[in-house]
Design a protein around this motif. Structure first.
Motif, PDB file in Angstrom:
ATOM      1  N   HIS A 132      75.335  -9.842   6.424  1.00 50.50           N
ATOM      2  CA  HIS A 132      73.966 -10.090   5.976  1.00 50.50           C
ATOM      3  C   HIS A 132      73.006 -10.234   7.158  1.00 50.50           C
ATOM      4  N   GLN A 133      73.477 -10.929   8.220  1.00 46.75           N
ATOM      5  CA  GLN A 133      72.657 -11.119   9.411  1.00 46.75           C
ATOM      6  C   GLN A 133      72.420  -9.801  10.130  1.00 46.75           C
ATOM      7  N   GLU A 134      73.452  -8.969  10.243  1.00 47.44           N
ATOM      8  CA  GLU A 134      73.314  -7.686  10.923  1.00 47.44           C
ATOM      9  C   GLU A 134      72.360  -6.761  10.169  1.00 47.44           C
ATOM     10  N   ALA A 135      72.393  -6.855   8.846  1.00 45.61           N
ATOM     11  CA  ALA A 135      71.530  -5.995   8.035  1.00 45.61           C
ATOM     12  C   ALA A 135      70.063  -6.354   8.198  1.00 45.61           C
ATOM     13  N   ARG A 136      69.778  -7.590   8.608  1.00 49.58           N
ATOM     14  CA  ARG A 136      68.386  -8.041   8.715  1.00 49.58           C
ATOM     15  C   ARG A 136      67.814  -7.868  10.121  1.00 49.58           C
ATOM     16  N   LYS A 137      68.593  -7.265  11.043  1.00 49.80           N
ATOM     17  CA  LYS A 137      68.078  -7.043  12.387  1.00 49.80           C
ATOM     18  C   LYS A 137      66.909  -6.069  12.332  1.00 49.80           C
ATOM     19  N   PRO A 138      65.823  -6.323  13.096  1.00 52.92           N
ATOM     20  CA  PRO A 138      64.673  -5.401  13.080  1.00 52.92           C
ATOM     21  C   PRO A 138      65.037  -4.070  13.711  1.00 52.92           C
ATOM     22  N   LEU A 139      64.405  -3.005  13.219  1.00 56.97           N
ATOM     23  CA  LEU A 139      64.649  -1.678  13.778  1.00 56.97           C
ATOM     24  C   LEU A 139      64.041  -1.563  15.169  1.00 56.97           C
ATOM     25  N   SER A 140      64.758  -0.957  16.081  1.00 52.80           N
ATOM     26  CA  SER A 140      64.264  -0.764  17.442  1.00 52.80           C
ATOM     27  C   SER A 140      63.243   0.359  17.466  1.00 52.80           C
ATOM     28  N   GLN A 141      62.222   0.210  18.329  1.00 52.76           N
ATOM     29  CA  GLN A 141      61.210   1.260  18.450  1.00 52.76           C
ATOM     30  C   GLN A 141      61.737   2.481  19.179  1.00 52.76           C
ATOM     31  N   THR A 142      62.936   2.364  19.732  1.00 53.05           N
ATOM     32  CA  THR A 142      63.536   3.522  20.397  1.00 53.05           C
ATOM     33  C   THR A 142      64.403   4.299  19.419  1.00 53.05           C
ATOM     34  N   SER A 143      64.258   4.025  18.130  1.00 54.50           N
ATOM     35  CA  SER A 143      65.032   4.734  17.115  1.00 54.50           C
ATOM     36  C   SER A 143      64.620   6.196  17.090  1.00 54.50           C
ATOM     37  N   GLY A 144      65.460   7.013  16.448  1.00 56.39           N
ATOM     38  CA  GLY A 144      65.179   8.441  16.367  1.00 56.39           C
ATOM     39  C   GLY A 144      63.860   8.741  15.704  1.00 56.39           C
ATOM     40  N   SER A 145      63.521   7.983  14.671  1.00 49.56           N
ATOM     41  CA  SER A 145      62.274   8.205  13.945  1.00 49.56           C
ATOM     42  C   SER A 145      61.060   7.982  14.836  1.00 49.56           C
ATOM     43  N   PHE A 146      61.095   6.894  15.623  1.00 47.96           N
ATOM     44  CA  PHE A 146      59.975   6.586  16.519  1.00 47.96           C
ATOM     45  C   PHE A 146      59.820   7.668  17.581  1.00 47.96           C
ATOM     46  N   MET A 147      60.940   8.107  18.169  1.00 47.86           N
ATOM     47  CA  MET A 147      60.896   9.122  19.218  1.00 47.86           C
ATOM     48  C   MET A 147      60.351  10.442  18.676  1.00 47.86           C
ATOM     49  N   LYS A 148      60.748  10.799  17.462  1.00 49.62           N
ATOM     50  CA  LYS A 148      60.277  12.049  16.867  1.00 49.62           C
ATOM     51  C   LYS A 148      58.758  11.999  16.663  1.00 49.62           C
ATOM     52  N   LYS A 149      58.256  10.838  16.189  1.00 46.11           N
ATOM     53  CA  LYS A 149      56.816  10.688  15.985  1.00 46.11           C
ATOM     54  C   LYS A 149      56.067  10.755  17.308  1.00 46.11           C
ATOM     55  N   SER A 150      56.626  10.147  18.361  1.00 46.49           N
ATOM     56  CA  SER A 150      55.997  10.148  19.684  1.00 46.49           C
ATOM     57  C   SER A 150      55.937  11.562  20.248  1.00 46.49           C
ATOM     58  N   ILE A 151      57.022  12.310  20.119  1.00 49.41           N
ATOM     59  CA  ILE A 151      57.063  13.693  20.597  1.00 49.41           C
ATOM     60  C   ILE A 151      56.048  14.540  19.840  1.00 49.41           C
ATOM     61  N   ALA A 152      55.962  14.311  18.522  1.00 48.46           N
ATOM     62  CA  ALA A 152      55.012  15.073  17.697  1.00 48.46           C
ATOM     63  C   ALA A 152      53.574  14.802  18.123  1.00 48.46           C
ATOM     64  N   ARG A 153      53.259  13.515  18.419  1.00 48.32           N
ATOM     65  CA  ARG A 153      51.900  13.160  18.873  1.00 48.32           C
ATOM     66  C   ARG A 153      51.580  13.829  20.206  1.00 48.32           C
ATOM     67  N   ASN A 154      52.555  13.826  21.129  1.00 44.35           N
ATOM     68  CA  ASN A 154      52.340  14.433  22.442  1.00 44.35           C
ATOM     69  C   ASN A 154      52.120  15.940  22.326  1.00 44.35           C
ATOM     70  N   LYS A 155      52.908  16.580  21.462  1.00 41.84           N
ATOM     71  CA  LYS A 155      52.757  18.020  21.267  1.00 41.84           C
ATOM     72  C   LYS A 155      51.374  18.340  20.702  1.00 41.84           C
ATOM     73  N   LYS A 156      50.914  17.513  19.772  1.00 42.98           N
ATOM     74  CA  LYS A 156      49.595  17.708  19.170  1.00 42.98           C
ATOM     75  C   LYS A 156      48.497  17.522  20.209  1.00 42.98           C
ATOM     76  N   LEU A 157      48.671  16.522  21.094  1.00 42.20           N
ATOM     77  CA  LEU A 157      47.699  16.260  22.149  1.00 42.20           C
ATOM     78  C   LEU A 157      47.623  17.432  23.122  1.00 42.20           C
ATOM     79  N   VAL A 158      48.788  17.911  23.571  1.00 38.00           N
ATOM     80  CA  VAL A 158      48.838  19.033  24.511  1.00 38.00           C
ATOM     81  C   VAL A 158      48.219  20.281  23.886  1.00 38.00           C
ATOM     82  N   ALA A 159      48.551  20.531  22.620  1.00 37.92           N
ATOM     83  CA  ALA A 159      48.006  21.705  21.928  1.00 37.92           C
ATOM     84  C   ALA A 159      46.484  21.629  21.832  1.00 37.92           C
TER      85      ALA A 159
END
Length: 208
Positions: free
Chosen positions: A23-50
């Motif tokens: 139960h305790q492990e399930a309630r740990k907050p998600l890290s901002q270095t997760s795959g989802s965060f990295m994908k969003k960051s890459i997408a923002r950078n690509k949009k900026l460069v474009a």
């Protein structure tokens, strides 16, 4: 019978501890270095460069008489004064002497050549804008080149915290006066105080 009850108690305690841990492990907050965060960051950078490339492309198309070339490092350049006689370009181990100015893409001066003053730079050994570092390596002595840099090889996300804003693409015009071997430069320093090499003959002019 007592041993049977004791076994049940131990088993119950084990299951309780195991359940709490899960139960305790399930309630740990998600890290901002997760795959989802990295994908969003890459997408923002690509949009900026474009977006910046669209701005630069607009400048190039708005000046059809000027021939811009694309460099492999992600910037564009055109010769204002070209030296077709020399074949050598600056490399690591050389010291270059140049002047430059910085403008925005609309042609407004951010830093003038007078304000920036003469520049002395040891190739790949000193901190300098990434775009200029790579652009200088394409030049010959006595050439003047206009560069168009997207922000990621200029001053990036933070700007220079003075006149250049965040994520600002830039137009830089650079005049390369000369470059010499670093050992020769160090020898000249020993002979003169604060030397400035002013021409192809490595003539020294001492600051007053």
């Amino acid at each position: 019978m007592k041993e049977h009850k004791l076994l049940i108690i131990v088993l119950f305690a084990f299951l309780l501890v195991s359940s709490c841990k899960q139960h305790q492990e399930a309630r740990k907050p998600l890290s901002q270095t997760s795959g989802s965060f990295m994908k969003k960051s890459i997408a923002r950078n690509k949009k900026l460069v474009a977006g910046e490339e669209v701005q630069i492309d607009s400048v190039i198309k708005g000046n059809p008489k000027i021939k811009f070339q694309a460099a492999k490092n992600g910037f564009w350049y055109t010769y204002i004064e070209q030296n077709k006689l020399d074949t050598l370009t600056p490399k690591k181990g050389d010291v270059v002497f140049f002047n430059y100015e910085i403008k925005d893409l609309k042609g407004n001066i951010i830093y003038s050549e007078l304000e920036l003053g003469p520049q002395t730079y040891a190739i790949d050994k000193q901190n300098i804008m990434t775009g200029l570092r790579e652009g200088i390596k394409l030049m010959h002595k006595n050439e003047k080149v206009n560069f168009l840099f997207p922000s990621h090889i200029a001053y990036g996300y933070h700007g220079d915290e003075k006149k250049i804003g965040p994520n600002q693409p830039l137009s830089c015009t650079l005049t390369l006066h000369n470059f010499i071997d670093e050992k020769a430069f160090q020898k000249n320093i020993q002979l003169k105080n604060n030397p400035i090499i002013t021409n192809n003959k490595d003539t020294l002019k001492t600051k007053k």
